[in-house]
Design an enzyme around this catalytic site. Structure first.
Site, PDB file in Angstrom:
ATOM      1  N   GLY A 236     -48.980 -17.840 -21.811  1.00 31.02           N
ATOM      2  CA  GLY A 236     -48.356 -17.184 -22.844  1.00 31.02           C
ATOM      3  C   GLY A 236     -47.226 -18.154 -23.223  1.00 31.02           C
ATOM      4  CB  ILE A 463     -48.803 -14.786 -18.182  1.00 33.26           C
ATOM      5  CG1 ILE A 463     -47.419 -15.464 -17.626  1.00 33.26           C
ATOM      6  CG2 ILE A 463     -48.463 -13.586 -18.850  1.00 33.26           C
ATOM      7  CD1 ILE A 463     -46.471 -16.022 -18.723  1.00 33.26           C
ATOM      8  N   GLY A 464     -51.127 -15.931 -15.248  1.00 33.65           N
ATOM      9  CA  GLY A 464     -51.153 -17.310 -14.662  1.00 33.65           C
ATOM     10  C   GLY A 464     -50.387 -17.516 -13.820  1.00 33.65           C
ATOM     11  CB  THR A 465     -46.937 -16.701 -13.099  1.00 35.04           C
ATOM     12  OG1 THR A 465     -47.060 -15.404 -13.511  1.00 35.04           O
ATOM     13  CG2 THR A 465     -46.270 -17.169 -14.542  1.00 35.04           C
ATOM     14  N   GLY A 661     -36.238 -17.258 -10.303  1.00 39.44           N
ATOM     15  CA  GLY A 661     -37.482 -17.551 -10.959  1.00 39.44           C
ATOM     16  C   GLY A 661     -37.616 -19.090 -10.974  1.00 39.44           C
ATOM     17  CD  GLU A 664     -38.824 -19.250 -18.955  1.00 40.44           C
ATOM     18  OE1 GLU A 664     -38.688 -19.273 -20.253  1.00 40.44           O
ATOM     19  OE2 GLU A 664     -38.431 -18.115 -18.636  1.00 40.44           O
TER      20      GLU A 664
HETATM   21 MO1  MOS Z   1     -40.534 -17.380 -21.364  1.00 42.18          MO
HETATM   22  S1  MOS Z   1     -40.432 -18.349 -23.000  1.00 42.18           S
HETATM   23  O1  MOS Z   1     -39.569 -16.231 -21.302  1.00 42.18           O
HETATM   24  O2  MOS Z   1     -42.507 -16.948 -21.606  1.00 42.18           O
END
Ligand code: MOS
Length: 698
Positions: A236, A463-465, A661, A664
């Protein structure tokens, strides 16, 4: 209350729990659920960027055998007003951007729907459009806030102008980044099924509850009559955070057809309809003493947004807390243009903002005659100067030092063009990374049966994470049982509400709610049942609201990125044989999943540095390179060795898992490290991404 987690399962490199299902095709994505009597919808998109639809001739489309309905503003049901104007599908004749939905065909087969859509004739009244972002536009405006109200638009501390004027060393440069499109592997897709109870959606998103709420509002339904299922999502990167118009269209089409509907956007449609990262024009001014100590940072950002929906990316935010400059200024200005609606893309703010700041820091190091690592260490702040709070942990210097050693930085000759291997100029570069340790409210339910199997239910999204895996690990430790005893249920709005898979907040927020639910269950079991599970089983809920320590500490992950590049003297071709990322992201719950996240982020950063750029044609107002043939993303052949590692850091201020996290931060700083290495190789500062051959040739 925060109790420290026992750590047996967490920290171990467990394989993906969903791995086998994914590689065997058993894991179903939104478009893949078999549905009785399903139909297909294909949209017609606006061919103009601004104006209105005068008339729609759908006779040829309707005449095609297999066509069930043609929808447009002429016959679409009225929706309730929405906060997000982008979702007002077919509610008016106005066109706000090229590619906007103007009609859609529902048919028995997807091929028929697509062919019929091509037969719909739309007559427009075209108005002149304005899609050009420039920093000298007279109509730039200051948004009320940025990042959906998370941050103040502008900040000022001290006297930046005076500090810049009196600085021994100063620089003033403009850095620009183009629009980027998120492009997850799985396209945006929705299957919508109406019944007497309401509507069920299989939908590709980063948070089922938020899509549920958008649909419930639009169709004036109580939220409990909308169910959104997103068990497996193929990426995503931010474009699946918010519901986009296709979700509304699918629900509307299913209502109109009186049958279930499937809709999967084509790759080309995605370039207009599901968001993109705004282009940025960033003026960066730095002032320093000759020792390299910063006296001033000024970071002024210009971005674009659409006319119907404001999106304000927080690009200057990292300049507020990165370095110890006593005088600071950050501003964000927007141009409201006739363009598709932007959205968040992996590390919104930090990603483009740190390209500018970290490129400028490299230029400052050169101007001061200092090693760029040393420059950053000299500017390490004692506290977060913006909030005045201490950092809960700040591993930047450790990352830089460990990275320098691992990369073999030390014998570096700082002079550009000093290293050459035949026709290849070789350079190395470094940049810092950062990303805030965000957390969002979450609730979870934990249930145990009489044989001691646990069920953990939470509307988290993978989401694939690796969320399926890491949440199982966290639950196992919280319950003090092996992971095999834990069965997780996620990706469904009928599960306890939790926040988005976004802002790198998932593991920290969902994990905390699970820890609280698990401890509530264990307390109940011991207090009420003396530790023996009753025959009918037992359950308990838990919630995470806010982290009380977030008011006491500034919480961020950090990292250091190193790049080696080779630039061909004749062609300007850039290769990146080597990248190294060293991160300080708290405790790593699963090294295998975390490595994949960081590796993916760095690859995306490499792609940003060298390849990616969406090109908006000013004549038509559309993105012209709207497929993978022309929107270039780094492939295997573009990627050399990527070495990913992290320092030991357990930060119990952030949450009971001690984890920040990792989704990102991997993309933050990579492009700057590569641009800095390109300067080292060639003596050319490329301040305008991507670094293409033409920018390196005389
Ligand atoms: Mo991230 S841009 O908060 O999926």
């Amino acid at each position: 209350m925060k109790t420290q987690l026992v750590t047996r399962a967490t920290g171990a490199p467990l394989n993906r729990i969903d791995g086998v299902q994914k590689v065997t095709g058993a894991a179903k994505y939104a478009y893949e659920y078999p549905v009785e009597g399903v139909t297909y919808v294909f949209p017609v998109q606006s061919a103009i960027a601004k104006g209105r639809v005068v008339s729609i001739d759908a006779s040829a489309a309707r005449a095609l055998p297999g066509v069930i309905a043609v929808l447009s503003h002429e016959n679409a049901p009225r929706l309730a007003p929405l906060d997000d104007a982008e979702l007002a599908v077919f509610q008016a004749d106005a066109i706000a951007y090229h590619g906007q939905f103007v009609a859609a065909v529902v048919a028995e087969m997807s091929e028929i729907a697509r062919q019929a859509a091509s037969l719909v004739v739309v007559h427009y009244e075209e108005q002149p459009h304005d899609v050009e972002l420039r920093a000298d536009r007279g109509d730039l405006y200051k948004p009320q806030s940025i990042a959906l109200g998370y941050y103040q638009t502008d900040t000022f501390d001290g006297n930046v102008e005076a500090a810049l004027t009196s600085a021994s060393v100063s620089l003033d440069h403009v850095y620009t980044t183009p629009p980027y499109h998120n492009n997850p592997l799985e396209p945006h897709a929705t299957t919508a099924i109406w019944s007497d109870e309401g509507v069920t959606l299989y939908d590709a998103n980063q948070g089922a509850h938020s899509v549920r709420d958008a649909v419930a509002t639009a169709f004036s339904l109580p939220p409990e009559r909308v169910r959104v299922i997103a068990r497996y999502v193929g990426g995503g990167f931010g474009s699946k955070i918010f519901a986009h118009p296709h979700v509304i269209l699918a629900v509307m089409a299913a209502q109109a057809a009186g049958r279930p509907v499937k809709l999967a956007l084509t790759r080309q449609q995605m370039f207009a309809l599901v968001g993109y990262r705004t282009p940025t024009i960033q003026r960066m001014r730095l002032g320093a003493e000759s020792s390299g100590r910063l006296t001033a940072i000024a970071h002024d950002v210009v971005e674009q947004t659409s006319t119907i929906q404001e999106v304000a990316e927080q690009a200057a935010v990292p300049s507020r807390m990165m370095y110890a400059a006593p005088n600071r200024r950050t501003t964000h200005r927007l141009a409201r243009l006739d363009v598709p609606v932007p959205t968040w893309m992996r590390a919104p703010g930090e990603c483009p903002g740190m390209f500018a700041l970290e490129s400028a820091m490299d230029e400052l190091a050169i101007a001061c005659g200092l090693d760029p690592i040393e420059l950053r260490i000299r500017n390490e702040p004692a506290v977060d100067l913006e909030s005045g709070r201490p950092f809960s942990s700040r591993g930047l210097v450790a990352c830089l030092r460990q990275g320098a050693q691992r990369f073999g930085w030390a014998p570096r000759d700082p002079r550009p063009r000093a290293r050459r291997d035949g026709p290849w100029l070789i350079g190395t570069g470094v940049a810092a990374s950062t990303y805030p340790a965000n957390q969002l409210p979450a609730t979870a339910l934990v249930q145990v049966d009489h044989v001691g199997n646990y069920q953990v239910r939470i509307d988290a999204t993978d989401i694939g994470t690796g969320a399926w895996t890491v949440l199982t690990q966290i639950a196992a430790d919280a319950l003090e049982v092996p992971p095999e005893r834990v069965q997780l249920e996620i990706g469904d709005s009928s599960l306890p509400k939790a926040g988005l898979a976004g802002g790198s907040a998932g593991t920290a927020s969902w994990g905390w709610a699970i820890v609280n639910a698990a401890s509530a269950l264990r307390a109940r079991l011991h207090k009420e049942y003396g530790g023996n599970v009753p025959a009918e089983g037992l359950s308990a809920g838990g919630a995470f609201e806010t982290n009380p320590e977030a008011q006491q500490f500034s919480m961020h992950a950090f990292g250091a990125q190193f790049a080696e590049v080779r630039v061909h003297v004749t062609t300007g071709e850039v290769r990146v044989p080597r990248l190294l990322g060293v991160f300080a992201a708290g405790r790593i719950i699963n090294p295998k999943m975390a490595r994949s996240q960081l590796l993916g982020g760095m690859t995306m950063g490499l792609s940003m540095a060298l390849h990616e750029a969406s090109v908006l044609d000013p004549r038509f107002g559309d993105f012209v390179n709207h497929d993978f043939a022309e929107y270039h993303i780094a492939t295997n052949a573009d990627v050399g060795t990527i070495d990913v590692t992290w320092i030991d850091e357990e930060d119990l201020h952030v949450n009971p898992m001690g984890a920040k996290g990792v989704g990102e931060i991997g993309i933050v700083g990579t492009a700057a490290a590569i641009a800095n290495a390109v300067y080292h190789a060639t003596g050319i500062h490329v301040r305008d991404l991507p670094i293409t051959l033409d920018k390196l040739l005389p």
